[in-house]
Design a protein around this motif. Sequence first.
Motif, PDB file in Angstrom:
ATOM      1  N   LEU A 292       5.160   3.646   1.626  1.00  0.00           N
ATOM      2  CA  LEU A 292       4.230   2.830   0.851  1.00  0.00           C
ATOM      3  C   LEU A 292       4.900   1.513   0.470  1.00  0.00           C
ATOM      4  O   LEU A 292       5.830   1.487  -0.336  1.00  0.00           O
ATOM      5  CB  LEU A 292       3.787   3.562  -0.414  1.00  0.00           C
ATOM      6  CG  LEU A 292       2.827   4.726  -0.240  1.00  0.00           C
ATOM      7  CD1 LEU A 292       2.371   5.226  -1.601  1.00  0.00           C
ATOM      8  CD2 LEU A 292       1.624   4.334   0.590  1.00  0.00           C
ATOM      9  N   LEU A 293       4.428   0.428   1.065  1.00  0.00           N
ATOM     10  CA  LEU A 293       4.910  -0.912   0.723  1.00  0.00           C
ATOM     11  C   LEU A 293       3.963  -1.486  -0.324  1.00  0.00           C
ATOM     12  O   LEU A 293       2.802  -1.737  -0.036  1.00  0.00           O
ATOM     13  CB  LEU A 293       4.929  -1.804   1.973  1.00  0.00           C
ATOM     14  CG  LEU A 293       5.901  -1.379   3.072  1.00  0.00           C
ATOM     15  CD1 LEU A 293       5.504  -1.979   4.407  1.00  0.00           C
ATOM     16  CD2 LEU A 293       7.312  -1.807   2.714  1.00  0.00           C
ATOM     17  N   LYS A 294       4.472  -1.689  -1.528  1.00  0.00           N
ATOM     18  CA  LYS A 294       3.588  -2.079  -2.629  1.00  0.00           C
ATOM     19  C   LYS A 294       3.445  -3.597  -2.712  1.00  0.00           C
ATOM     20  O   LYS A 294       3.874  -4.234  -3.662  1.00  0.00           O
ATOM     21  CB  LYS A 294       4.116  -1.510  -3.943  1.00  0.00           C
ATOM     22  CG  LYS A 294       4.020   0.006  -4.011  1.00  0.00           C
ATOM     23  CD  LYS A 294       4.701   0.579  -5.218  1.00  0.00           C
ATOM     24  CE  LYS A 294       4.060   0.178  -6.511  1.00  0.00           C
ATOM     25  NZ  LYS A 294       4.683   0.858  -7.666  1.00  0.00           N
ATOM     26  N   ILE A 524      13.444   1.349  -4.216  1.00  0.00           N
ATOM     27  CA  ILE A 524      12.909   2.320  -3.253  1.00  0.00           C
ATOM     28  C   ILE A 524      13.051   3.722  -3.826  1.00  0.00           C
ATOM     29  O   ILE A 524      14.149   4.146  -4.192  1.00  0.00           O
ATOM     30  CB  ILE A 524      13.651   2.232  -1.907  1.00  0.00           C
ATOM     31  CG1 ILE A 524      13.548   0.801  -1.352  1.00  0.00           C
ATOM     32  CG2 ILE A 524      13.091   3.234  -0.908  1.00  0.00           C
ATOM     33  CD1 ILE A 524      14.395   0.558  -0.129  1.00  0.00           C
ATOM     34  N   ALA A 525      11.946   4.442  -3.909  1.00  0.00           N
ATOM     35  CA  ALA A 525      11.965   5.781  -4.498  1.00  0.00           C
ATOM     36  C   ALA A 525      11.848   6.855  -3.426  1.00  0.00           C
ATOM     37  O   ALA A 525      10.975   6.793  -2.567  1.00  0.00           O
ATOM     38  CB  ALA A 525      10.830   5.933  -5.513  1.00  0.00           C
ATOM     39  N   MET A 526      12.752   7.825  -3.481  1.00  0.00           N
ATOM     40  CA  MET A 526      12.633   9.024  -2.668  1.00  0.00           C
ATOM     41  C   MET A 526      11.777  10.008  -3.452  1.00  0.00           C
ATOM     42  O   MET A 526      11.920  10.145  -4.662  1.00  0.00           O
ATOM     43  CB  MET A 526      14.002   9.650  -2.428  1.00  0.00           C
ATOM     44  CG  MET A 526      15.031   8.728  -1.800  1.00  0.00           C
ATOM     45  SD  MET A 526      14.772   8.490  -0.041  1.00  0.00           S
ATOM     46  CE  MET A 526      15.319  10.079   0.583  1.00  0.00           C
ATOM     47  N   ASP A 538       9.173  -0.481  -5.676  1.00  0.00           N
ATOM     48  CA  ASP A 538       8.436  -1.419  -4.823  1.00  0.00           C
ATOM     49  C   ASP A 538       8.037  -0.754  -3.514  1.00  0.00           C
ATOM     50  O   ASP A 538       7.114  -1.204  -2.844  1.00  0.00           O
ATOM     51  CB  ASP A 538       9.311  -2.642  -4.509  1.00  0.00           C
ATOM     52  CG  ASP A 538       9.759  -3.363  -5.761  1.00  0.00           C
ATOM     53  OD1 ASP A 538       8.890  -3.769  -6.545  1.00  0.00           O
ATOM     54  OD2 ASP A 538      10.980  -3.500  -5.968  1.00  0.00           O
ATOM     55  N   LEU A 539       8.770   0.291  -3.156  1.00  0.00           N
ATOM     56  CA  LEU A 539       8.554   0.973  -1.885  1.00  0.00           C
ATOM     57  C   LEU A 539       8.788   2.464  -2.114  1.00  0.00           C
ATOM     58  O   LEU A 539       9.751   2.839  -2.776  1.00  0.00           O
ATOM     59  CB  LEU A 539       9.530   0.413  -0.846  1.00  0.00           C
ATOM     60  CG  LEU A 539       9.362   0.756   0.622  1.00  0.00           C
ATOM     61  CD1 LEU A 539      10.021  -0.331   1.477  1.00  0.00           C
ATOM     62  CD2 LEU A 539       9.979   2.098   0.970  1.00  0.00           C
ATOM     63  N   VAL A 540       7.909   3.297  -1.602  1.00  0.00           N
ATOM     64  CA  VAL A 540       8.021   4.745  -1.798  1.00  0.00           C
ATOM     65  C   VAL A 540       8.117   5.448  -0.446  1.00  0.00           C
ATOM     66  O   VAL A 540       7.304   5.193   0.448  1.00  0.00           O
ATOM     67  CB  VAL A 540       6.802   5.304  -2.571  1.00  0.00           C
ATOM     68  CG1 VAL A 540       6.976   6.801  -2.820  1.00  0.00           C
ATOM     69  CG2 VAL A 540       6.611   4.574  -3.899  1.00  0.00           C
TER      70      VAL A 540
END
Length: 615
Positions: A292-294, A524-526, A538-540
Amino acid sequence: MQSFIFKNKNLITFLSAILITTAFISKWTVDNLYLFTWSLVIATVIGALPIALQAYQVIRIKVVSIDVLVTIAVIGAFLIQNYEESAIVTFLFLFGAYLEQRTLKHTRSAIKELTDMAPESALKMIENGEFIEIDVDDVNEGDLLLVKTGAKVPVDGRVISGEGYINEASITGESLPVDKEKDSMVYAGTILENGTLQIVADRVGEDTTFGRIIDLVEEAQDSKSQVEKFIDRFSKYYTPVVLILAFVVWIITNNIELAITILVLGCPGALVIGVPVSNVAGIGNGARHGVLLKGSEVITEFSKVNSMVFDKTGTLTVGDPSVSETIYYTEDSAMVLSYLASIERESDHPLAKAILNELGEIELHNVENTEVVKGGGIVANINGQRIAVGNISLMEKEDVTLSDNVMADIDRLIKKGNSLVLTSVDGKLKLLIGIRDQIRSGVKKELSRLKKMGVKNLIMLSGDNQGAVDVISRELGLSEAYGDMLPEDKSAYINKLQSEGQIVAFIGDGVNDSPSLALANVGIAMGSGTDVAIETSDLVLMNSDFSRLTHALGLTKATSRNMKQNIVIALGVVLVLFTGLLFSGWVSMSVGMLVHELSILVVILNGMRLLGYKL
């Protein structure tokens, strides 16, 4: 009237094409100039209607758009009785708009695929214990629902009975079925491939993980990067300049046809559409692959990252400690293991959980006089024997002798990054267990790929002890690794890197590391769609698959390149057309419009290549 014209824009385009075809056939076959002229006149008038109305609407808000340039050009060509040019230009402009509409739908295919996955109904338990089918919007938190084989899970919830395998591709991007049993979490939009589950609804409607993903992708595709904002500003001033240039050319040369041609050639359509289509396609590709690019800005920023900072537990490692090695100092290992399991079931410590998972089904004993030693472990009596389970300090407190061979084993396990659990019976050491959090499968390979993709610094920050951190750092070949760090220490380190001019991405679990996620250039979340991960980063990476990180970096770099290509194509076409107009006779108004519309189609198709991007 306006709404009728806009609604039937495609029909007008079709009629315009028929009229133009009729005109030229009548001229080439029977030389009927009357039919030729009037067919082109009618084609011009009906074709110009939607363009002129759109131009009028933007002028009212004090904007000079492409529609304004084309409207003036068509009116000018019509007044000088150049009906061929006026009719062809209106048709090409309308047909180009039709192609844009059709192709842009493909770039937004990720949204359509997601919404098609959305559940529409649910089986809800009523007072008499039966299940009735209701609309998914009517499900409330706390409702008991039934999910049958082949059905979509209607809401986020928890399994209260049943067992089955669920395809979670809509959430994680991974199609491998996941086993679900009592107390397992399930997510809306996922599909139960076999089995039957009863679940209790925890989150419904737009609050479900699936609903939030759709919202995020929609917002991201509608957002604008700095490049897009610049192009919008550029177009705002560029189109009036073209209009003024055409007017000046007309005054100086008294050649109205040349001035009209300049208006057509100067239309910045490909420039305006090229960057957004790249962003939309890139975000769509990411959504289909569990990334997911926010927002569009994330694409630009992430493509430039040269330092990546990783949390250890749950990011580089699985986050679930397991037994790595077991060493016995007794011949009666079965007895010692049963004593160990009996005591560890009294504890909720993660190391105790790891041991019990390793031992599985085993004989248990009654435990008496249990004493928890803070910072040491547990001491208890079993069958009249004194059992101590814990670390070295507990063994020392219990006067357990640790021989040179035992100390050698302890040193070796510590150097490998293990946490230690020792077991003694009546003051004699019987068992030594090493427990460590295992490195995620394939992480070393992916880190190597990140280096090849231009990430210079790979850094690990962890709250774990420095010894364990060093072991993992050596195994993975990291640039730097620091242990014993609190969340504020991690944030300070990221600040330091940024002050040195580094563009930093921080990769964490989205819970304990939210300050660092927020501070980094790209957070970036794992994690499989946890609330904090989605909100803070910002990115998942929706399925915690480390390979998605390299896909995300490659995708953003490809999207950034694609944007630049589209800008070069758009500006190059305008330059070629103006050069052809000034230095040769091959560029006419209709040729200019044809090339202009083809350039729009080219940048759209170039952007659409990103939908199929694979690293």
